[in-house]
Structure formats: structure tokens, C-alpha cells
Design a protein around this motif. Structure first.
Motif, short mmCIF file in Angstrom:
data_model
loop_
_atom_site.label_atom_id
_atom_site.label_comp_id
_atom_site.label_asym_id
_atom_site.label_seq_id
_atom_site.Cartn_x
_atom_site.Cartn_y
_atom_site.Cartn_z
N ASP A 213 0.86 -1.18 0.00
CA ASP A 213 0.00 0.00 0.00
C ASP A 213 0.89 1.23 0.00
O ASP A 213 1.79 1.35 0.83
CB ASP A 213 -0.91 -0.01 1.23
CG ASP A 213 -2.04 1.01 1.11
OD1 ASP A 213 -2.24 1.53 0.01
OD2 ASP A 213 -2.73 1.25 2.11
N LEU A 214 0.65 2.12 -0.95
CA LEU A 214 1.47 3.32 -1.11
C LEU A 214 0.58 4.55 -1.23
O LEU A 214 -0.56 4.45 -1.68
CB LEU A 214 2.33 3.23 -2.38
CG LEU A 214 3.23 2.03 -2.58
CD1 LEU A 214 3.82 2.08 -3.98
CD2 LEU A 214 4.35 2.02 -1.56
N GLY A 215 1.12 5.70 -0.90
CA GLY A 215 0.40 6.93 -1.11
C GLY A 215 0.11 7.18 -2.57
O GLY A 215 -0.85 7.85 -2.93
N ALA A 216 0.95 6.63 -3.47
CA ALA A 216 0.79 6.83 -4.91
C ALA A 216 0.00 5.70 -5.56
O ALA A 216 0.08 5.51 -6.77
CB ALA A 216 2.16 6.94 -5.57
N LYS A 217 -0.77 4.94 -4.77
CA LYS A 217 -1.43 3.75 -5.29
C LYS A 217 -2.38 4.05 -6.44
O LYS A 217 -2.66 3.18 -7.26
CB LYS A 217 -2.17 3.03 -4.17
CG LYS A 217 -3.35 3.78 -3.61
CD LYS A 217 -3.95 3.09 -2.38
CE LYS A 217 -4.47 1.72 -2.68
NZ LYS A 217 -5.05 1.08 -1.49
N GLY A 218 -2.89 5.26 -6.54
CA GLY A 218 -3.80 5.60 -7.63
C GLY A 218 -3.12 5.80 -8.96
O GLY A 218 -3.79 5.94 -9.98
N SER A 219 -1.79 5.84 -8.99
CA SER A 219 -1.05 6.08 -10.22
C SER A 219 0.05 5.07 -10.49
O SER A 219 0.36 4.78 -11.66
CB SER A 219 -0.42 7.48 -10.19
OG SER A 219 -1.38 8.48 -10.01
N CYS A 220 0.69 4.55 -9.45
CA CYS A 220 1.85 3.67 -9.66
C CYS A 220 1.44 2.33 -10.25
O CYS A 220 0.32 1.86 -10.04
CB CYS A 220 2.61 3.48 -8.35
SG CYS A 220 1.70 2.61 -7.05
N HIS A 221 2.36 1.72 -10.99
CA HIS A 221 2.12 0.42 -11.62
C HIS A 221 2.80 -0.67 -10.81
O HIS A 221 3.88 -0.46 -10.26
CB HIS A 221 2.68 0.40 -13.04
CG HIS A 221 2.02 1.35 -13.99
ND1 HIS A 221 2.38 1.46 -15.32
CD2 HIS A 221 1.02 2.25 -13.81
CE1 HIS A 221 1.63 2.37 -15.91
NE2 HIS A 221 0.80 2.87 -15.00
N ILE A 222 2.22 -1.85 -10.81
CA ILE A 222 2.79 -2.96 -10.03
C ILE A 222 4.17 -3.34 -10.56
O ILE A 222 5.06 -3.71 -9.79
CB ILE A 222 1.84 -4.18 -10.02
CG1 ILE A 222 2.31 -5.23 -9.03
CG2 ILE A 222 1.68 -4.76 -11.42
CD1 ILE A 222 2.28 -4.79 -7.58
N GLY A 223 4.39 -3.22 -11.87
CA GLY A 223 5.72 -3.51 -12.42
C GLY A 223 6.78 -2.55 -11.91
O GLY A 223 7.89 -2.94 -11.58
N GLY A 224 6.40 -1.26 -11.83
CA GLY A 224 7.32 -0.27 -11.27
C GLY A 224 7.55 -0.50 -9.79
O GLY A 224 8.65 -0.28 -9.28
N ASN A 225 6.51 -0.94 -9.08
CA ASN A 225 6.68 -1.27 -7.66
C ASN A 225 7.72 -2.35 -7.48
O ASN A 225 8.58 -2.27 -6.59
CB ASN A 225 5.35 -1.74 -7.06
CG ASN A 225 4.26 -0.71 -7.08
OD1 ASN A 225 3.08 -1.04 -7.18
ND2 ASN A 225 4.61 0.57 -6.98
N LEU A 226 7.67 -3.38 -8.34
CA LEU A 226 8.65 -4.46 -8.25
C LEU A 226 10.04 -3.97 -8.67
O LEU A 226 11.04 -4.31 -8.03
CB LEU A 226 8.23 -5.63 -9.14
CG LEU A 226 7.46 -6.75 -8.47
CD1 LEU A 226 6.10 -6.26 -7.99
CD2 LEU A 226 7.29 -7.92 -9.43
N ALA A 227 10.08 -3.17 -9.73
CA ALA A 227 11.37 -2.70 -10.25
C ALA A 227 12.12 -1.87 -9.22
O ALA A 227 13.35 -1.84 -9.22
CB ALA A 227 11.16 -1.90 -11.53
N THR A 228 11.38 -1.19 -8.34
CA THR A 228 12.02 -0.37 -7.30
C THR A 228 11.98 -1.04 -5.93
O THR A 228 12.46 -0.47 -4.95
CB THR A 228 11.32 1.00 -7.20
OG1 THR A 228 9.92 0.81 -6.96
CG2 THR A 228 11.50 1.80 -8.48
N ASN A 229 11.37 -2.24 -5.86
CA ASN A 229 11.19 -2.94 -4.58
C ASN A 229 10.55 -2.01 -3.55
O ASN A 229 11.04 -1.82 -2.43
CB ASN A 229 12.52 -3.47 -4.03
CG ASN A 229 12.32 -4.42 -2.85
OD1 ASN A 229 11.31 -5.10 -2.75
ND2 ASN A 229 13.29 -4.46 -1.95
N ALA A 230 9.43 -1.41 -3.94
CA ALA A 230 8.73 -0.45 -3.08
C ALA A 230 8.37 -1.09 -1.73
O ALA A 230 7.96 -2.25 -1.67
CB ALA A 230 7.48 0.05 -3.79
N GLY A 231 8.52 -0.31 -0.68
CA GLY A 231 8.25 -0.83 0.66
C GLY A 231 6.82 -0.58 1.09
O GLY A 231 6.05 -1.49 1.37
#
Length: 543
Positions: A213-231
Motif C-alpha cells: 500500500d502506497l500513497g501513490a497507489k492511484g497512479s503507480c504500476h505494479i511492475g514499477g513497484n517491483l522494479a524499485t522494490n517499493a516498501g
């Protein structure tokens, strides 16, 4: 969606707030009425609040003065890649017909990062729909020695998602299909361009949640989340993406499709190749699909927002919280008084508690409303009685839960309206977490407009932000490498969850030894021998 808590709470708990806050009876007011929710999430707002800017949206790139080109602001030299020709454009049109963007106005938003601190000059954006189309694009670019910048929702904060020069932008925005969901195992398989909030909605309808869950969840892509290892906000409960990703599909620089979309929880067959791409920021391959394990949706969610008299009390509250709430604790966030002033000034959000030096947000998620109510009641009674907490409020229904989360999640948005922002995302021992903020305030003095600290106390992640009226090379010189040296001195990490991107690549050595950097370079050379994938990012420039 968050269910309303059913059981009766002790009367003293509601008197605690009712005596202080207008609107505590449940009627909307300036204090507990509708507020801004997570960016892009259909937010409610306090009366008079401006419409929130969705991270990564074109509206964010259309405000304010023109952004200086990255190659003019930073000392970086273009590598000897080819320049896109008319023949190249014709080839791309054959691969992705009707999805080759060359209009400068359409390209503007994709050339500028969300923070409006970096700007490339790409003249081409490609919008594939399938992994096969990505493969054809990369095979062609590899043969022509054309640099490629993979881009998801463009919500990154370290300059990893936008070109530095004229790299071709490869957008995953049209790769947004859910491939499958298994309602017994909770395994979700989807394309990389799926927006996190839409994925969350998809699995919540089936009784599950995405473990991110991220503050940018309305715009970020799951692939980008993985590519950056979002916390994100719930790493404390569900762990990092590295542990919840079951498999992925990636396309290598030469167009090879590496299909590892396993949905197995246990697969002990050789090297775990998916881990190479998680956190690699598009420098080793383009993630095109993912298989992720989704846990069951909690039946009871509660949020307490507390005011603490000092950071020592914040730490003690966290220790008490872990001991008393145990398995139902899903988030423990903190923010300082300057953060509250920011969201009040720029977003018109009202504080639900009396003014305090620090604020804490505690979320619980469990399967039994009565059980959770009893545990949370005991915790709140203890921290109030012991003086660890001076004031607080409790949310048990969805509207008020979102209202309280907005105070924490929209700090980044408020900062973006405060001027030019220098952002640092570090991991530190929790007992030293706020010392860096205090030290910087003394070091910078009036040079900085604000120095604020907030973050995920549960995993030792500090978001340090310094705002100024405009970019200043002298202020940057006072910040770097001081912040990185300070962090390294505590054996911390210079990037907790935002990645390295362009802005931190020269500082990677503060967190990684020379042998690790050599191995990273060897992996990059092996998988991307021509260096066409997201150049100028992640790894330090070679002398």
C-alpha cells in the motif's frame, strides 16, 4: 473496504476525544469530516481544500515553471547511443501500430518526474500491450544501439523513471490486464502496467488484499513497484515484496522473454532469478508480468492517531505497541510537527488532536472485531495513563480511517507545494532515526525553508525532506554527501524503499562495498552488454 467496528468500546475512550474535538459525535466537521484520502483514490476533502494532485498525472507536470534539463543541472555525459531516425520510427510503427507517440506536448509529462526536479528530452514514447511487443521493441533497439527508458506510473522520487537525454520511453500503461486470480491460494497474476489501486480493488472484491500500500497507489504500476522494490505502509505486517512475489516475467535487453510466472509458494530449483529484477529499476530487464501472493482481507481495521510529547515517547509507544498488539499490528507511522503544519497549510487538512511535537498513526488489522477492540483498548489506556501519549483519536469506520491516513499519506503532496524539495529515504537504527533531522536543522539553519522527518518507524525507514524556495547548488552541497556519510556512520542504508535511480547512483558506495559494486556491474554487463536499458541509473558512473 474497511468494515465498521461492531463491538462496544469502553465509554472512557470516546469521552477522551469528545471533550476536545468538535464533530467527534460522528457528524462531519472541520476536524473529523471528509478529508483528502490517498492520491488518486477518489478522495474526500475538508471544506475548502483544493483538489489533490494525483502522483504521476499530467496535472502535476503542468504546474509551476519549466523544469531544467537534467543534463544541464547535473554533470552527466551522454553515452554513445544511436539517435532515433525516421526509419526507426517506421519500424516502431510496424511493431506497435498507432501507439508511437512523437508529439512534444504528449511527451512532456513522460519527460518530467513527479517531483518536477528532472527533465529528459525524449522524442519518442512507445506503448506496447504485450510482452511479445516489448520483446520486438527491445530486439530492435538492441540491434540499433538505441537506449530505452522503461516507465510505469512515473511516481518515482529518485529520477529513475524519466530519461536523462533522448532515451526512448517504453511505457507499460497499456499492459494493464489481470491474467488470473486463484481464490484459494490468493495468487494474483497480472501484467506490469496494472495500477496498484485497481489491483487492490480487484482482489478486495474477492476477499483478499494486495500486500503493498502506497500513497501513490492511484497512479503507480505494479511492475514499477517491483522494479524499485517499493516498501510502502504495511511492510511491518506483510513483509517486503521480495517475499510476496511468487514469480515474474521479464524481457531482457536483446528481446529474450524470461517467463518465470510461477504461482508456487515453494520452488527450490536453482537460482531465484526473479530476485535479480526486483529492485533493479529496469536496468537488467523490463518486467512485463508478475505473480504475487495476496493475503486474506482483514475483517476489522482500526486506526489510532496519537500526539506524543517527544521522540523518546514515540519509541516507547512503539515498543509498547508491539508488545500489546502483537499479531494485529499492521502499521506504525510517525510524523513530526512540521509535517502537520505542511498538510494544514497546503492541503487544508485539520489536525484531529491537540498540537504535539510528534504524531503517531497505529493501524490494527485482524479477523475478530471484538478481539481487536479489547487489545487496542488496553493499549490506548496504557499509553494515555503512562504519559507516552498526550492526546489521540480513534477511527473504526472507513471514512474516518481514510481521514486519518490522509494526514500521513499526503505529506509528499504537501511538500511538493512548498518549493523545491531535496528528498532522502534512509534506513537507520530506530533509536537514532530522528537524530539526522535534528542535526540537519542545526547544520542548514536559514538556508532551508523546512527540514521535516516522517516515515515507517516499524521498519526503521526515515523520509527526510528539505524544502527551499528554489534549487540551490550550495544547499545541495551542504546536504550531500553529509546525509550519506551520516547514514553510513550508523551502518544504515542510503535507500530504504525509493531505489537509487539517477540521484543516488554516485552515493551507492556508502551502502555497498567495492566487491558488491563489481558484481553488480558484471551482472549488468551479462544481461545488458550494450547498456541500453535505463542508462545513467542505479550504478555509479565509471571513471
Amino acid at each position: 473496504m474497511v468494515p465498521r467496528l461492531a463491538p462496544a468500546w469502553p465509554a472512557w475512550l470516546f469521552r477522551w476525544r469528545a471533550a476536545r474535538a468538535p464533530g467527534a459525535s460522528g457528524q462531519p466537521s472541520a476536524r473529523d469530516g471528509a478529508s483528502g484520502a490517498r492520491p488518486g483514490g477518489g478522495p474526500r476533502r475538508f471544506a475548502g481544500a483544493s483538489t489533490p494532485v494525483r502522483r504521476g498525472s499530467s496535472s502535476s507536470s503542468s504546474r509551476g515553471p519549466e523544469v531544467v534539463l537534467t543534463c544541464e543541472r547535473y554533470p552527466v555525459q551522454r553515452l554513445p547511443f544511436s539517435v532515433v531516425s525516421a526509419e526507426d520510427l517506421a519500424a516502431f510503427e510496424r511493431i506497435v501500430p498507432g501507439r508511437v507517440v512523437t508529439d512534444p506536448e504528449e511527451l512532456e509529462a513522460s519527460n518530467v518526474d513527479w517531483l518536477r526536479s528532472m527533465r529528459g528530452c525524449s522524442k519518442v514514447l512507445l506503448r506496447p500491450r504485450t510482452s511479445e511487443e516489448v520483446s520486438h521493441i527491445l530486439r530492435y533497439c538492441h540491434g540499433r544501439n538505441l537506449a530505452v527508458n522503461p516507465q510505469g506510473g512515473n511516481t518515482g522520487l529518485v529520477g529513475g523513471s524519466v530519461p536523462i537525454f533522448d532515451e526512448i520511453i517504453l511505457s507499460t500503461a497499456l499492459m494493464n490486464q489481470v491474467i488470473s486470480f486463484h481464490d484459494v491460494s490468493g495468487a494474483l497474476v497480472c501484467q506490469a502496467g496494472c495500477v496498484l489501486e485497481e489491483l487492490s480493488r480487484h482482489v478486495e472484491e474477492r476477499g483478499f488484499v494486495v500486500p503493498l500500500d502506497l500513497g501513490a497507489k492511484g497512479s503507480c504500476h505494479i511492475g514499477g513497484n517491483l522494479a524499485t522494490n517499493a516498501g510502502g505502509l504495511r511492510l511491518l505486517r506483510y513483509g517486503s515484496l521480495r517475499g510476496t512475489v511468487l514469480g515474474l516475467e521479464a524481457v531482457l535487453a536483446d528481446g529474450t522473454i524470461l517467463n518465470g510466472l510461477s504461482s508456487l509458494r515453494k520452488d527450490n530449483t536453482g537460482y531465484d532469478l526473479k530476485q535479480l529484477f526486483i529492485g533493479s529499476e529496469g536496468t537488467l530487464g523490463v518486467i512485463t508480468a508478475v505473480s504475487i501472493l495476496c493475503p486474506p482481507k482483514p475483517r476489522a481495521v482500526n486506526v489510532a492517531f496519537l500526539g506524543c510529547p517527544g521522540f523518546a515517547e514515540v519509541l516507547q509507544t512503539f515498543s509498547t505497541c508491539k508488545g500489546m498488539l502483537g499479531e494485529i499490528l499492521s502499521a506504525f507511522e510517525f510524523m513530526d510537527a512540521e509535517c502537520m503544519r505542511l498538510v494544514q497549510q497546503h492541503l487544508l487538512l485539520a489536525s484531529p488532536v491537540q498540537e504535539s511535537p510528534f504524531y503517531v498513526l497505529v493501524e490494527t488489522s485482524g479477523s475478530s472485531a471484538e478481539h481487536d477492540a479489547e487489545k487496542l483498548s488496553g493499549f490506548l489506556e496504557h499509553v494515555l495513563g503512562s504519559g507516552l501519549v498526550a492526546d489521540g483519536t480513534l477511527a473504526t469506520d472507513e471514512r474516518k480511517v481514510k481521514t486519518l491516513w490522509a494526514l500521513r499519506e499526503r505529506i509528499t503532496e504537501a511538500l511538493s507545494r512548498d518549493g523545491y524539495v531535496y528528498k532522502y529515504d534512509v534506513s537507520l537504527p530506530v533509536d537514532r532515526l530522528y537524530d539526522l533531522v535534528t542535526d540537519l536543522r542545526a547544520r542548514l539553519g536559514p538556508q532551508a525553508k523546512r527540514v521535516v522527518g516522517y516515515g515507517h518507524l516499524g521498519d526503521g525507514n526515515l523520509h527526510l525532506n528539505v524544502s527551499a524556495e528554489a534549487f540551490s547548488a550550495s544547499l545541495l552541497g551542504d546536504l550531500e554527501p553529509y546525509v550519506y556519510e551520516w547514514t553510513a556512520g550508523q551502518r544504515g542504508s542510503i535507500s530504504a524503499e525509493h531505489g537509487i535511480g539517477f540521484k543516488k547512483r554516485s552515493a551507492l558506495g556508502y551502502s555497498k562495498p567495492p566487491a558488491a559494486l563489481r558484481l553488480m556491474r558484471q551482472l549488468k554487463t551479462l544481461l545488458d552488454p550494450k547498456g541500453i536499458l535505463n542508462p545513467y541509473k542505479t550504478l555509479p558512473a565509471q571513471a
